[in-house]
Design a protein around this motif. Sequence first.
Motif, PDB file in Angstrom:
ATOM      1  N   LYS A  16     -22.488  13.661   0.336  1.00  0.00           N
ATOM      2  CA  LYS A  16     -22.631  14.474   1.546  1.00  0.00           C
ATOM      3  C   LYS A  16     -21.716  15.691   1.500  1.00  0.00           C
ATOM      4  O   LYS A  16     -22.109  16.793   1.912  1.00  0.00           O
ATOM      5  CB  LYS A  16     -22.317  13.625   2.777  1.00  0.00           C
ATOM      6  N   ALA A  20     -23.035  19.461   1.447  1.00  0.00           N
ATOM      7  CA  ALA A  20     -22.561  20.427   2.443  1.00  0.00           C
ATOM      8  C   ALA A  20     -22.044  21.697   1.766  1.00  0.00           C
ATOM      9  O   ALA A  20     -22.286  22.817   2.239  1.00  0.00           O
ATOM     10  CB  ALA A  20     -21.475  19.798   3.304  1.00  0.00           C
ATOM     11  N   THR A 110     -25.974  25.607  12.172  1.00  0.00           N
ATOM     12  CA  THR A 110     -26.490  24.539  13.030  1.00  0.00           C
ATOM     13  C   THR A 110     -27.979  24.277  12.827  1.00  0.00           C
ATOM     14  O   THR A 110     -28.498  23.285  13.339  1.00  0.00           O
ATOM     15  CB  THR A 110     -26.254  24.897  14.508  1.00  0.00           C
ATOM     16  N   SER A 112     -31.566  23.734  10.402  1.00  0.00           N
ATOM     17  CA  SER A 112     -31.900  22.908   9.245  1.00  0.00           C
ATOM     18  C   SER A 112     -31.452  23.602   7.957  1.00  0.00           C
ATOM     19  O   SER A 112     -31.639  24.812   7.794  1.00  0.00           O
ATOM     20  CB  SER A 112     -33.412  22.660   9.210  1.00  0.00           C
ATOM     21  N   LYS A 156     -31.756  19.012   4.782  1.00  0.00           N
ATOM     22  CA  LYS A 156     -30.985  18.305   5.802  1.00  0.00           C
ATOM     23  C   LYS A 156     -31.419  18.869   7.154  1.00  0.00           C
ATOM     24  O   LYS A 156     -31.205  20.050   7.432  1.00  0.00           O
ATOM     25  CB  LYS A 156     -29.485  18.509   5.604  1.00  0.00           C
ATOM     26  N   CYS A 158     -31.836  18.984  11.517  1.00  0.00           N
ATOM     27  CA  CYS A 158     -30.856  19.112  12.599  1.00  0.00           C
ATOM     28  C   CYS A 158     -30.322  17.768  13.056  1.00  0.00           C
ATOM     29  O   CYS A 158     -29.270  17.708  13.701  1.00  0.00           O
ATOM     30  CB  CYS A 158     -31.484  19.851  13.781  1.00  0.00           C
ATOM     31  N   ASN A 160     -29.373  15.451  11.002  1.00  0.00           N
ATOM     32  CA  ASN A 160     -28.565  14.945   9.881  1.00  0.00           C
ATOM     33  C   ASN A 160     -29.316  13.930   9.023  1.00  0.00           C
ATOM     34  O   ASN A 160     -28.721  12.983   8.499  1.00  0.00           O
ATOM     35  CB  ASN A 160     -27.257  14.335  10.386  1.00  0.00           C
ATOM     36  N   ARG A 161     -30.622  14.134   8.862  1.00  0.00           N
ATOM     37  CA  ARG A 161     -31.403  13.316   7.938  1.00  0.00           C
ATOM     38  C   ARG A 161     -31.612  14.103   6.643  1.00  0.00           C
ATOM     39  O   ARG A 161     -31.786  15.330   6.672  1.00  0.00           O
ATOM     40  CB  ARG A 161     -32.753  12.936   8.545  1.00  0.00           C
ATOM     41  N   TYR A 162     -31.632  13.393   5.507  1.00  0.00           N
ATOM     42  CA  TYR A 162     -31.756  14.030   4.197  1.00  0.00           C
ATOM     43  C   TYR A 162     -33.105  13.676   3.575  1.00  0.00           C
ATOM     44  O   TYR A 162     -33.528  12.517   3.626  1.00  0.00           O
ATOM     45  CB  TYR A 162     -30.620  13.591   3.271  1.00  0.00           C
ATOM     46  N   ASN A 230     -21.648  19.325  20.142  1.00  0.00           N
ATOM     47  CA  ASN A 230     -22.298  19.096  18.857  1.00  0.00           C
ATOM     48  C   ASN A 230     -22.986  17.734  18.829  1.00  0.00           C
ATOM     49  O   ASN A 230     -24.097  17.593  18.288  1.00  0.00           O
ATOM     50  CB  ASN A 230     -21.271  19.198  17.737  1.00  0.00           C
ATOM     51  N   VAL A 234     -27.081  17.033  18.370  1.00  0.00           N
ATOM     52  CA  VAL A 234     -27.682  16.108  17.407  1.00  0.00           C
ATOM     53  C   VAL A 234     -28.588  15.106  18.111  1.00  0.00           C
ATOM     54  O   VAL A 234     -29.672  14.750  17.606  1.00  0.00           O
ATOM     55  CB  VAL A 234     -26.576  15.382  16.619  1.00  0.00           C
ATOM     56  N   LYS A 238     -32.581  14.514  17.444  1.00  0.00           N
ATOM     57  CA  LYS A 238     -33.189  13.222  17.124  1.00  0.00           C
ATOM     58  C   LYS A 238     -34.411  12.958  17.999  1.00  0.00           C
ATOM     59  O   LYS A 238     -35.434  12.436  17.529  1.00  0.00           O
ATOM     60  CB  LYS A 238     -32.164  12.102  17.300  1.00  0.00           C
TER      61      LYS A 238
END
Length: 395
Positions: A16, A20, A110, A112, A156, A158, A160-162, A230, A234, A238
């Motif tokens: 991760k 990043a 912030t 994608s 990645k 918004c 936080n999924r990859y 933040n 998120v 979701k």
Amino acid sequence: MKARYQYRFYPTDQQKQNLARLFGCVRVVYNDALAICKQSEKKPKSAELQKIVITQAKKTEARAWLSEVSNIPLQQSVADLETAFKNFFDSCKGKRKGRKVGYPKFKKRTNSQSARLTRGGFSIKGGGVYLAKIGTVKPIWSRELPSPPSSVTIIKDCANRYFLSFVVEIEPVQIDAEHISIGIDMGIKTFAVMSNGEKAFIPSYKNLDRKVRKWQRKLARQLKDSNRRNKTRVQIAKLHNKIADTRKDFLHKLSTKIVNENQVIVLEDLNVSGMVKNRKLARAISQQGWYEFRVLCEAKSEKLGREFRVISRWEPTSQVCADCGFKWGKVDLSIRSVLCLNCGTEQDRDFNAARNINKVGIGHCHDSKRTQRQSKTTPVASVDEVSRITALLGR
């Protein structure tokens, strides 16, 4: 033909951090190149931009950390900017179809994040995928790749999924269809009414939409750049992803079923951008995914050797009887069934439109001599209203 195969993966904590760093470098290179283009009178070429924002930038103290990631995604970032400018210029000149494409914008942290690797930057080894200077990640292989991929995009979102999105080459498949053709009328309460009598209802998003609005009100009251804001952002992402995934699953299943069973698929061209200007229906129309459904049907038709046709939005599909061709004129949206004054058949509004869409799509045009009528249409009459209809018929 090319297709995308997307798989989710769960990176380790170290991966991760590496990802990043990669996303940050790609974003900085893209923004630096865009800033140079805005300051220049004439847009520099892609090779010149790569030399300035990558090769020369690595030698400076401010951008020395660009050497910590692979050079391939940095070059692809500049190539993406070149594509964005090409789409913008083609749209201004009228060479590009569809909605106007705006001037390229700067990328934000912030939003994608993504980075694309070509064949030199990744390799598939067993059940894992090696990414240059990232390591080996293990995606969830929900289906096999039909051919060796030419590139992979690390995404990645918004929430936080990859994901890993592979570009592969596929061959069209010929499968015999059960039916010759089908016309589809799109709607809000009923997502799709088909000329064979079937109806498809889209899942309800009311509860999720209510939660989104609740969290957005909370977001508006929180301080910018704070940790709590933040976390709320998120959470909203979701919920939006849950709505999008539910809609995408429904559209994929419906489009697959329709394309597998029919040789010719006919849709009506809808003016969605004009329809969403109605503030009372804008939210409901935006959640339908009409254009996404059209894109899926077109792509899957090409894959299976089907014919995909779109008729003009000006065809009077809701104003003509599908049985006798009699034109009764415009009908208010509150009227869901119409009694034809020529043949006496009670026509369901959506089913009648779907049959007309099918007829126009396969080449049977409406008879203009039989569709001329001066008076307005009337809703389906009850037993005690027979005299009113016979009066309109001149009996």
